[in-house]
Write a protein that holds these residues in place. Structure first.
Motif, PDB file in Angstrom:
ATOM      1  N   ALA A 200      -3.674 -11.338  -4.692  1.00 38.67           N
ATOM      2  CA  ALA A 200      -5.013 -11.618  -4.167  1.00 38.67           C
ATOM      3  C   ALA A 200      -5.299 -10.794  -2.904  1.00 38.67           C
ATOM      4  N   VAL A 201      -4.273 -10.630  -2.067  1.00 34.86           N
ATOM      5  CA  VAL A 201      -4.430  -9.800  -0.863  1.00 34.86           C
ATOM      6  C   VAL A 201      -4.791  -8.374  -1.259  1.00 34.86           C
ATOM      7  N   SER A 202      -4.071  -7.840  -2.253  1.00 34.64           N
ATOM      8  CA  SER A 202      -4.315  -6.461  -2.682  1.00 34.64           C
ATOM      9  C   SER A 202      -5.717  -6.309  -3.279  1.00 34.64           C
ATOM     10  N   ALA A 203      -6.148  -7.322  -4.033  1.00 37.05           N
ATOM     11  CA  ALA A 203      -7.491  -7.255  -4.633  1.00 37.05           C
ATOM     12  C   ALA A 203      -8.565  -7.250  -3.539  1.00 37.05           C
ATOM     13  N   ASP A 204      -8.347  -8.030  -2.483  1.00 36.34           N
ATOM     14  CA  ASP A 204      -9.286  -8.003  -1.346  1.00 36.34           C
ATOM     15  C   ASP A 204      -9.321  -6.613  -0.708  1.00 36.34           C
ATOM     16  N   LEU A 205      -8.133  -6.022  -0.563  1.00 38.79           N
ATOM     17  CA  LEU A 205      -8.049  -4.684   0.039  1.00 38.79           C
ATOM     18  C   LEU A 205      -8.787  -3.662  -0.821  1.00 38.79           C
ATOM     19  N   VAL A 206      -8.611  -3.760  -2.136  1.00 37.20           N
ATOM     20  CA  VAL A 206      -9.301  -2.845  -3.058  1.00 37.20           C
ATOM     21  C   VAL A 206     -10.821  -2.980  -2.876  1.00 37.20           C
ATOM     22  N   ARG A 207     -11.303  -4.205  -2.780  1.00 37.52           N
ATOM     23  CA  ARG A 207     -12.749  -4.434  -2.599  1.00 37.52           C
ATOM     24  C   ARG A 207     -13.244  -3.890  -1.266  1.00 37.52           C
ATOM     25  N   ALA A 208     -12.355  -3.853  -0.273  1.00 42.08           N
ATOM     26  CA  ALA A 208     -12.734  -3.313   1.037  1.00 42.08           C
ATOM     27  C   ALA A 208     -12.581  -1.793   1.085  1.00 42.08           C
ATOM     28  N   GLY A 209     -12.084  -1.184  -0.009  1.00 45.77           N
ATOM     29  CA  GLY A 209     -11.947   0.267  -0.074  1.00 45.77           C
ATOM     30  C   GLY A 209     -10.628   0.790   0.481  1.00 45.77           C
ATOM     31  N   VAL A 210      -9.649  -0.117   0.684  1.00 45.69           N
ATOM     32  CA  VAL A 210      -8.367   0.301   1.267  1.00 45.69           C
ATOM     33  C   VAL A 210      -7.431   0.762   0.153  1.00 45.69           C
ATOM     34  N   THR A 211      -6.907   1.985   0.296  1.00 40.13           N
ATOM     35  CA  THR A 211      -6.065   2.557  -0.748  1.00 40.13           C
ATOM     36  C   THR A 211      -4.620   2.793  -0.291  1.00 40.13           C
ATOM     37  N   LEU A 236       1.601  -5.655  -8.312  1.00 41.15           N
ATOM     38  CA  LEU A 236       0.902  -6.760  -7.630  1.00 41.15           C
ATOM     39  C   LEU A 236       0.088  -6.201  -6.472  1.00 41.15           C
ATOM     40  N   VAL A 237       0.662  -5.218  -5.781  1.00 41.94           N
ATOM     41  CA  VAL A 237      -0.068  -4.511  -4.725  1.00 41.94           C
ATOM     42  C   VAL A 237      -0.396  -3.121  -5.243  1.00 41.94           C
ATOM     43  N   ARG A 238      -1.701  -2.815  -5.300  1.00 39.45           N
ATOM     44  CA  ARG A 238      -2.139  -1.530  -5.848  1.00 39.45           C
ATOM     45  C   ARG A 238      -2.068  -0.408  -4.820  1.00 39.45           C
ATOM     46  N   GLN A 239      -2.146  -0.771  -3.542  1.00 39.69           N
ATOM     47  CA  GLN A 239      -2.179   0.247  -2.488  1.00 39.69           C
ATOM     48  C   GLN A 239      -0.793   0.867  -2.305  1.00 39.69           C
ATOM     49  N   ARG A 240      -0.777   2.138  -1.882  1.00 40.92           N
ATOM     50  CA  ARG A 240       0.477   2.741  -1.473  1.00 40.92           C
ATOM     51  C   ARG A 240       0.933   2.047  -0.192  1.00 40.92           C
ATOM     52  N   ILE A 241       2.216   1.821  -0.042  1.00 45.17           N
ATOM     53  CA  ILE A 241       2.717   1.072   1.123  1.00 45.17           C
ATOM     54  C   ILE A 241       3.731   1.915   1.890  1.00 45.17           C
TER      55      ILE A 241
END
Ligand SMILES: [Zn+2]
Length: 492
Positions: A200-211, A236-241
């Motif tokens: 859910a955290v990652s989905a929020d980040l995606v909606r905010a444009g964070v990659t 689960l987390v789509r963003q690069r970390i």
């Protein structure tokens, strides 16, 4: 891996690349998840709607993923106006929690509470109903435990007064400071619930444009690499970390030979994070020396003038890092002469413009106009030649890069930056302060981009994020900007 990441497309429209050679272009070629010079003949074309703009995906260079996930599983204390309000929220949770289970709360701002003080064990005992209770303030630096929690953590034993425990007449008040090392016995959150929260955290980040994000948690060690690596590899987390390493965990993490910038379990190895007041084994100088011995640059947490002075003194005496540049996190307060010293140190600054907005009530109350001029500098640092990036420090504040951009561009004169500079603080500069390059759309870069309904600064409202693309994969596109690609769209 599905075949979408290997597919190609052309993006037509107004595109800000954040590259120095061609900052604006009207066409971008994407192939194999990266920006490429050309695509094959017949590759699909996406035309951005008129008035919209594509920018590099936002990079948040300082946040705390596990704490963000845990916050979703805790009683939300954000915005609480009084201790009574905090207790009401905990009371509701205590009534519907099975006997004996831990109750966690998170997110109150001590300065916002009408009583002019943080809760104590006695306050929490009144609503605990026998549960152990721990609450974290918004910054995570202050924790309050009730009596049951204190005794389960072994902090009630006579004569037991470890560092970080506040005492009143020899008895713990329940308040702990920078005391993560004392909280190891707090029952862990169930892993499946934490996994769902991470998604859910990652989905929020995606909606905010964070990659892309950097996890700057000062306790990160092998366990954090395992958890975050699993979140990343499982999608689960789509963003690069990128993951910073806690100063006192460094030995264990690098035992396998990992170096700054390496990829370990799908994560980029970042800076050594030092919170000087939380060091248990070392002092700041020893922690920097140890990082250098392993070839790492450091990221030092600094909130006040004295801690900034100490950090600058230690950095001035340390050899420069072999790889990357050092970072100063927050720099909440800096004197004019310290701006020059920061420039001379060669360190980057990672600031939180949105915090100034969030805490304006506190700062107006507690600081003079002169002192407010020392807060979270940006314009004066850029003018002195310092590279400045902006982050949220979530869960301290929500991740809203477009709000960050606005906050930076609307600061008081002197610290205000242009809209272009503000956008750079969450894209190209945010990428450069880390170990992995990100935040530009120049050939060879990852095809991480965001489509906005207008340019930042065009009009009073923040732009809306219309679509987000990570590694050339469309992960958010409610308006169908990328409909021409059909199967390329892989919703979060
Ligand atoms: Zn932080």
């Amino acid at each position: 891996m599905d075949d979408s990441a290997t597919r190609e497309f052309l993006l037509d429209g107004r595109i800000l690349t954040a590259g120095s050679r061609r900052p604006v272009t009207d066409q971008l070629a994407v192939g194999d998840g990266r920006v490429v010079p050309v695509v094959s003949h017949g590759a699909p074309r996406v035309r951005l709607p008129p008035g919209t703009v594509a920018v590099p995906g936002f990079v948040d260079p300082h946040l705390h993923l596990a704490a963000m996930a845990a916050a979703r599983l805790s009683v939300d204390l954000a915005g609480a106006r009084s201790v009574a309000d905090v207790l009401d929220r905990l009371d509701a949770k205590a009534r519907r929690t099975r006997a004996g289970a831990w109750i966690r709360g998170r997110g109150y701002d001590p300065w916002r509470l009408a009583e002019g003080r943080s809760p104590t064990r006695t306050d929490l005992d009144r609503v605990a109903r026998g549960h152990p209770v721990t609450i974290h303030d918004a910054t995570g630096h202050e924790v309050v435990c009730n009596s049951t929690a204190l005794s389960r953590l072994g902090l009630e034993r006579p004569g037991c007064a470890p560092r970080g425990v506040e005492l009143d007449a020899g008895r713990p008040t329940g308040r702990l400071y920078d005391a993560d090392h004392l909280l190891k016995a707090v029952k862990r959150l169930p892993l499946d619930a934490l996994d769902d929260a991470a998604r859910a955290v990652s989905a929020d980040l995606v909606r905010a444009g964070v990659t892309a994000v950097t996890d700057a948690t000062h306790t990160n060690g092998s366990a954090a690499f395992d958890l975050l690596g699993r979140w990343r590899r499982a999608g689960l987390v789509r963003q690069r970390i990128e993951v910073m390493i806690g100063a006192e965990q460094l030995g264990a993490v690098v035992a396998g030979g990992a170096r700054f910038g390496d990829t370990v379990s799908g994560l980029t190895v970042g800076h050594v994070k030092i919170v000087p007041e939380a060091l248990v084994i070392d002092d700041l100088r020893q922690a920097v020396t140890r990082a250098r011995r392993h070839g790492f640059p450091v990221a030092i947490h600094t909130l006040d003038i004295a801690s900034l002075a100490e950090a600058l003194e230690v950095l001035a005496q340390a050899p420069p890092p072999k790889l990357g540049r050092d970072r100063l996190e927050h720099v909440a307060l800096a004197l004019d002469e310290q701006v020059d010293l920061i420039a001379r140190s060669g360190a980057y600054v990672v600031t939180q413009p949105a915090l100034v907005h969030h805490r304006r009530e506190l700062y107006r109350r507690e600081l003079s106009a002169v002192e407010r001029g020392w807060l979270y500098r940006a314009g004066s640092l850029l003018a002195a030649g310092v590279r400045v990036a902006a982050s949220s420090d979530a869960p301290v504040v929500d991740v809203t890069p477009l709000e960050t951009v606005r906050a930076a561009a609307e600061r008081q004169p002197g610290e205000r930056v242009t809209w272009d500079e503000a956008l750079a603080m969450v894209t190209v500069a945010a990428g450069r302060v880390g170990a992995a390059s990100a935040g530009t759309l120049t050939p060879g870069a990852r095809a991480d981009l965001v489509v906005l309904d207008r340019e930042p600064g065009a009009g009073p409202a923040n732009p809306a994020v219309l679509a987000t693309v990570i590694d050339g994969q469309v992960v958010f596109d409610p308006e169908g900007c990328f409909a021409a690609l059909g199967s390329l769209v892989a919703p979060a």
